[in-house]
Design a protein around this motif. Structure first.
Motif, PDB file in Angstrom:
ATOM      1  N   GLN A   1       0.949  -1.150   0.234  1.00  0.00           N
ATOM      2  CA  GLN A   1      -0.088  -0.024   0.040  1.00  0.00           C
ATOM      3  C   GLN A   1       0.828   1.184   0.018  1.00  0.00           C
ATOM      4  O   GLN A   1       0.412   2.489  -0.844  1.00  0.00           O
ATOM      5  CB  GLN A   1      -1.042   0.240   1.258  1.00  0.00           C
ATOM      6  CG  GLN A   1      -2.070  -1.052   1.223  1.00  0.00           C
ATOM      7  CD  GLN A   1      -3.208  -0.842   0.084  1.00  0.00           C
ATOM      8  OE1 GLN A   1      -3.323   0.204  -0.346  1.00  0.00           O
ATOM      9  NE2 GLN A   1      -3.643  -1.974  -0.467  1.00  0.00           N
ATOM     10  N   ASP A   2       1.946   1.255   0.759  1.00  0.00           N
ATOM     11  CA  ASP A   2       2.928   2.516   0.720  1.00  0.00           C
ATOM     12  C   ASP A   2       3.615   2.561  -0.473  1.00  0.00           C
ATOM     13  O   ASP A   2       3.999   3.653  -0.997  1.00  0.00           O
ATOM     14  CB  ASP A   2       3.796   2.234   1.929  1.00  0.00           C
ATOM     15  CG  ASP A   2       3.146   2.367   3.244  1.00  0.00           C
ATOM     16  OD1 ASP A   2       1.871   2.848   3.434  1.00  0.00           O
ATOM     17  OD2 ASP A   2       3.484   1.996   4.295  1.00  0.00           O
ATOM     18  N   LEU A   3       4.083   1.491  -0.968  1.00  0.00           N
ATOM     19  CA  LEU A   3       4.967   1.289  -2.146  1.00  0.00           C
ATOM     20  C   LEU A   3       4.092   1.700  -3.555  1.00  0.00           C
ATOM     21  O   LEU A   3       4.760   2.512  -4.547  1.00  0.00           O
ATOM     22  CB  LEU A   3       5.570   0.110  -2.327  1.00  0.00           C
ATOM     23  CG  LEU A   3       6.643  -0.159  -3.434  1.00  0.00           C
ATOM     24  CD1 LEU A   3       7.929   0.607  -3.478  1.00  0.00           C
ATOM     25  CD2 LEU A   3       6.973  -1.731  -3.599  1.00  0.00           C
ATOM     26  N   LEU A   4       3.192   1.103  -3.920  1.00  0.00           N
ATOM     27  CA  LEU A   4       2.651   0.995  -5.180  1.00  0.00           C
ATOM     28  C   LEU A   4       1.755   2.303  -5.485  1.00  0.00           C
ATOM     29  O   LEU A   4       1.054   2.945  -4.336  1.00  0.00           O
ATOM     30  CB  LEU A   4       1.560  -0.122  -5.389  1.00  0.00           C
ATOM     31  CG  LEU A   4       2.143  -1.378  -5.227  1.00  0.00           C
ATOM     32  CD1 LEU A   4       1.350  -2.452  -5.262  1.00  0.00           C
ATOM     33  CD2 LEU A   4       3.080  -1.495  -6.571  1.00  0.00           C
ATOM     34  N   PRO A   5       1.697   2.776  -6.587  1.00  0.00           N
ATOM     35  CA  PRO A   5       0.742   4.168  -6.862  1.00  0.00           C
ATOM     36  C   PRO A   5      -0.500   3.739  -6.973  1.00  0.00           C
ATOM     37  O   PRO A   5      -0.958   2.344  -6.985  1.00  0.00           O
ATOM     38  CB  PRO A   5       1.515   4.536  -8.344  1.00  0.00           C
ATOM     39  CG  PRO A   5       1.922   3.118  -8.979  1.00  0.00           C
ATOM     40  CD  PRO A   5       2.569   2.372  -7.742  1.00  0.00           C
ATOM     41  N   GLU A   6      -1.266   4.791  -7.140  1.00  0.00           N
ATOM     42  CA  GLU A   6      -2.812   4.606  -6.894  1.00  0.00           C
ATOM     43  C   GLU A   6      -3.354   3.971  -8.135  1.00  0.00           C
ATOM     44  O   GLU A   6      -4.287   3.083  -7.959  1.00  0.00           O
ATOM     45  CB  GLU A   6      -3.595   5.914  -6.668  1.00  0.00           C
ATOM     46  CG  GLU A   6      -3.384   6.475  -5.314  1.00  0.00           C
ATOM     47  CD  GLU A   6      -3.688   5.552  -4.413  1.00  0.00           C
ATOM     48  OE1 GLU A   6      -4.968   4.992  -4.493  1.00  0.00           O
ATOM     49  OE2 GLU A   6      -3.334   5.520  -3.064  1.00  0.00           O
ATOM     50  N   ASN A   7      -2.828   3.903  -9.167  1.00  0.00           N
ATOM     51  CA  ASN A   7      -3.357   3.378 -10.338  1.00  0.00           C
ATOM     52  C   ASN A   7      -2.373   1.923 -10.752  1.00  0.00           C
ATOM     53  O   ASN A   7      -2.453   1.439 -12.006  1.00  0.00           O
ATOM     54  CB  ASN A   7      -3.034   4.201 -11.483  1.00  0.00           C
ATOM     55  CG  ASN A   7      -1.627   4.616 -12.014  1.00  0.00           C
ATOM     56  OD1 ASN A   7      -0.904   4.695 -11.274  1.00  0.00           O
ATOM     57  ND2 ASN A   7      -1.470   5.131 -13.028  1.00  0.00           N
ATOM     58  N   ALA A   8      -1.840   1.466  -9.742  1.00  0.00           N
ATOM     59  CA  ALA A   8      -0.987   0.164  -9.756  1.00  0.00           C
ATOM     60  C   ALA A   8      -1.734  -0.827 -10.544  1.00  0.00           C
ATOM     61  O   ALA A   8      -1.509  -1.818 -11.423  1.00  0.00           O
ATOM     62  CB  ALA A   8      -0.561  -0.411  -8.588  1.00  0.00           C
ATOM     63  N   ALA A   9      -3.111  -1.056 -10.160  1.00  0.00           N
ATOM     64  CA  ALA A   9      -3.822  -2.068 -10.835  1.00  0.00           C
ATOM     65  C   ALA A   9      -4.010  -1.744 -12.581  1.00  0.00           C
ATOM     66  O   ALA A   9      -3.693  -2.767 -13.009  1.00  0.00           O
ATOM     67  CB  ALA A   9      -5.312  -2.099 -10.268  1.00  0.00           C
TER      68      ALA A   9
END
Length: 71
Positions: free
Chosen positions: A35-43
């Motif tokens: 959650q801390d590492l990935l950007p909001e649009n990771a999916a």
């Protein structure tokens, strides 16, 4: 906190005191780290480009995920 390291966490202090080690704790640590590492649009970025292999315990049956709804 560096996004490339798992955060220091109290559960590690009792690793040897628990019969099952970190079982039941790793999932929460990894979830928070991602959650801390990935950007909001990771999916959207990863959909149909990244495949994650999951090994179930105690059966060790493997399955894969490549369609993500959210990070």
């Amino acid at each position: 906190m560096s996004p490339y390291r798992l955060p220091a966490c109290r559960p590690f202090d009792c690793f040897y005191a628990r019969k099952i080690g970190l079982a039941g704790i790793w999932g929460r640590l990894i979830l928070q780290w991602l959650q801390d590492l990935l950007p909001e649009n990771a999916a959207d970025i990863c959909r149909d480009r990244v495949q994650i292999m999951i090994t179930g315990v105690p059966t060790f049956q493997q399955s894969s995920v490549d369609d993500f709804e959210s990070k």
